[in-house]
Design a protein around this motif. Structure first.
Motif, PDB file in Angstrom:
ATOM      1  N   VAL A  30       9.909  95.727  74.342  1.00  0.00           N
ATOM      2  CA  VAL A  30       9.873  97.145  74.724  1.00  0.00           C
ATOM      3  C   VAL A  30       8.748  97.600  75.821  1.00  0.00           C
ATOM      4  O   VAL A  30       7.701  97.269  75.615  1.00  0.00           O
ATOM      5  N   ALA A  31       9.244  98.163  77.124  1.00  0.00           N
ATOM      6  CA  ALA A  31       8.248  98.304  78.168  1.00  0.00           C
ATOM      7  C   ALA A  31       8.331  99.872  78.536  1.00  0.00           C
ATOM      8  O   ALA A  31       9.515 100.368  78.575  1.00  0.00           O
ATOM      9  N   ASP A  32       7.320 100.402  78.966  1.00  0.00           N
ATOM     10  CA  ASP A  32       7.335 101.679  79.474  1.00  0.00           C
ATOM     11  C   ASP A  32       7.232 101.577  80.848  1.00  0.00           C
ATOM     12  O   ASP A  32       6.480 101.383  81.848  1.00  0.00           O
ATOM     13  N   PHE A  33       8.577 102.229  81.498  1.00  0.00           N
ATOM     14  CA  PHE A  33       8.548 102.194  82.856  1.00  0.00           C
ATOM     15  C   PHE A  33       8.268 103.718  83.454  1.00  0.00           C
ATOM     16  O   PHE A  33       8.711 103.871  84.546  1.00  0.00           O
ATOM     17  N   GLY A  34       7.677 104.544  82.647  1.00  0.00           N
ATOM     18  CA  GLY A  34       7.491 105.723  82.995  1.00  0.00           C
ATOM     19  C   GLY A  34       8.505 106.764  83.057  1.00  0.00           C
ATOM     20  O   GLY A  34       8.316 107.711  84.078  1.00  0.00           O
ATOM     21  N   ARG A  35       9.264 106.558  82.467  1.00  0.00           N
ATOM     22  CA  ARG A  35      10.627 107.529  82.380  1.00  0.00           C
ATOM     23  C   ARG A  35      10.350 108.859  81.843  1.00  0.00           C
ATOM     24  O   ARG A  35       9.591 108.847  80.644  1.00  0.00           O
ATOM     25  N   GLY A  36      10.785 109.749  82.276  1.00  0.00           N
ATOM     26  CA  GLY A  36      10.883 111.424  81.833  1.00  0.00           C
ATOM     27  C   GLY A  36      11.733 111.375  80.585  1.00  0.00           C
ATOM     28  O   GLY A  36      12.624 110.572  80.568  1.00  0.00           O
ATOM     29  N   TYR A  37      11.489 112.318  79.585  1.00  0.00           N
ATOM     30  CA  TYR A  37      12.424 112.614  78.614  1.00  0.00           C
ATOM     31  C   TYR A  37      12.226 114.012  78.130  1.00  0.00           C
ATOM     32  O   TYR A  37      11.106 114.513  77.816  1.00  0.00           O
ATOM     33  N   ASP A  38      13.227 114.542  78.205  1.00  0.00           N
ATOM     34  CA  ASP A  38      13.411 116.089  77.713  1.00  0.00           C
ATOM     35  C   ASP A  38      13.909 116.073  76.151  1.00  0.00           C
ATOM     36  O   ASP A  38      15.280 115.844  76.029  1.00  0.00           O
ATOM     37  N   PRO A  39      13.107 116.393  75.192  1.00  0.00           N
ATOM     38  CA  PRO A  39      13.592 116.475  73.767  1.00  0.00           C
ATOM     39  C   PRO A  39      14.457 117.415  73.474  1.00  0.00           C
ATOM     40  O   PRO A  39      15.426 117.407  72.586  1.00  0.00           O
ATOM     41  N   GLU A  40      14.797 118.398  74.369  1.00  0.00           N
ATOM     42  CA  GLU A  40      15.908 119.533  74.206  1.00  0.00           C
ATOM     43  C   GLU A  40      17.317 119.136  74.691  1.00  0.00           C
ATOM     44  O   GLU A  40      18.064 119.652  74.174  1.00  0.00           O
ATOM     45  N   ASN A  41      17.164 117.883  75.314  1.00  0.00           N
ATOM     46  CA  ASN A  41      18.621 117.395  75.660  1.00  0.00           C
ATOM     47  C   ASN A  41      18.813 116.132  74.826  1.00  0.00           C
ATOM     48  O   ASN A  41      17.998 115.543  74.171  1.00  0.00           O
TER      49      ASN A  41
END
Length: 311
Positions: free
Chosen positions: A74-85
């Motif tokens: 598992v790697a962190d590619f700096g993706r955004g994430y909206d927990p409301e969606n």
């Protein structure tokens, strides 16, 4: 070099067999990485598995597998994430901005060509097939881009090239290094230690002399919180030749054919992924007390404030 996959926690955590089948598809040595989306991806998988009613015995195995192998998968590619969606809405939004190789989900809605179900993730699927070696143009951008996933995930990085040179003597080793450091900082990576290992030679300055000029040779390329350490090694009589080039981390490794200097797009270097255990063994060759190579003099530590210290 490494393909990024969005894997829905509810899909991989649906049952034990699905989890075991999918998790083995990923790893630095396999060329496929799970995008850390959302940031606490492993917790979401565990929550999904509990909700699916996986037995306590299987849950223990699932949690242990995630705890022990996430660093390699598992790697962190700096993706955004909206927990409301929803997860799939986030994945599709991110895919539109910066495409994944595939989006693995249980959604029944065919939202794009790269969306696939867990049971279709076999090696014959073009979206799953991933090369473990490739030719990388010997340019600053291509080399640094190929190394970024490994370097971004590793806690610290060992760059091994017997001919590495900070001094401008005809080959550009500093350019790819500077670009990699810049991309790590832009990706939001916290300070890391990058250790550079090269072969001793009579033409090299002593560690004391190099410590004086090295800050000028690396001025402006070390991001805040990062540290560069320089090591000079010699072969032991009757022992291993010091010839091969590697980039090694605690999550995996890459063997580099022609070297890590940028010479132009007319040449390529073959980058090959190393098995995780092999990469870990190779790292041991370049540690204190190594019985494979002999450390020459003291190492040099360079910091972002321009200071240099013999260590």
């Amino acid at each position: 070099m490494h393909s990024e996959y969005a894997v829905e926690p509810a899909a991989i955590g649906a049952d034990w067999e699905t989890f075991r089948y999918l998790i083995e598809k990923f790893g630095f040595d396999k060329g496929r990485l799970i995008s850390r989306m959302p940031r606490r991806w492993e917790r979401k998988v565990i929550a999904a598995a509990k909700e699916a009613g996986i037995s306590d015995v299987r849950m223990t195995s699932l949690v242990d597998r995630l705890r022990n192998s996430s660093k390699n998968r598992v790697a962190d590619f700096g993706r955004g994430y909206d927990p409301e969606n929803s997860w799939i809405a986030n994945a599709l939004e991110q895919h539109a901005e910066r495409p994944f190789r595939a989006i693995i989900t249980t959604t029944t809605e065919q939202t794009c060509a790269e969306v696939i179900a867990p049971d279709l993730c076999d090696e014959d699927n073009d979206l799953i097939s991933a090369p473990i070696s490739c030719d990388v143009p010997r340019t600053v951008d291509a080399i640094s881009t190929a190394l970024l996933p490994l370097a971004a995930t590793a806690t610290d990085i060992d760059i091994v090239d017997p001919y590495f040179e900070l001094r401008p003597l005809g080959q550009d080793f500093v350019g790819p290094l500077a670009a990699l450091l810049s991309k790590l900082a832009a990706n939001g990576c916290a300070g890391k230690t990058i250790r550079i290992h090269w072969h001793t030679h009579v033409s090299r300055p002593t560690p004391q002399d190099l410590a004086i000029v090295a800050p000028g040779l690396t001025k402006g390329i070390i991001p805040q919180g990062f540290v560069l350490q320089l090591f000079e090694w010699d072969e032991i009589a009757g022992g291993e030749d010091f010839h091969d080039r590697y980039v090694l981390g605690d999550c995996g490794g890459i063997m580099v054919g022609a070297g890590l200097s940028a010479v132009g797009p007319q040449e390529n270097a073959t980058f090959s992924l190393l098995a995780d255990r092999h990469a870990a063994t190779l790292r041991q060759r370049f540690t204190a007390g190594s019985s494979v190579y002999r450390l020459v003099g003291q190492a040099i530590e360079l910091r972002d404030d321009g200071s240099a210290t013999l260590i």
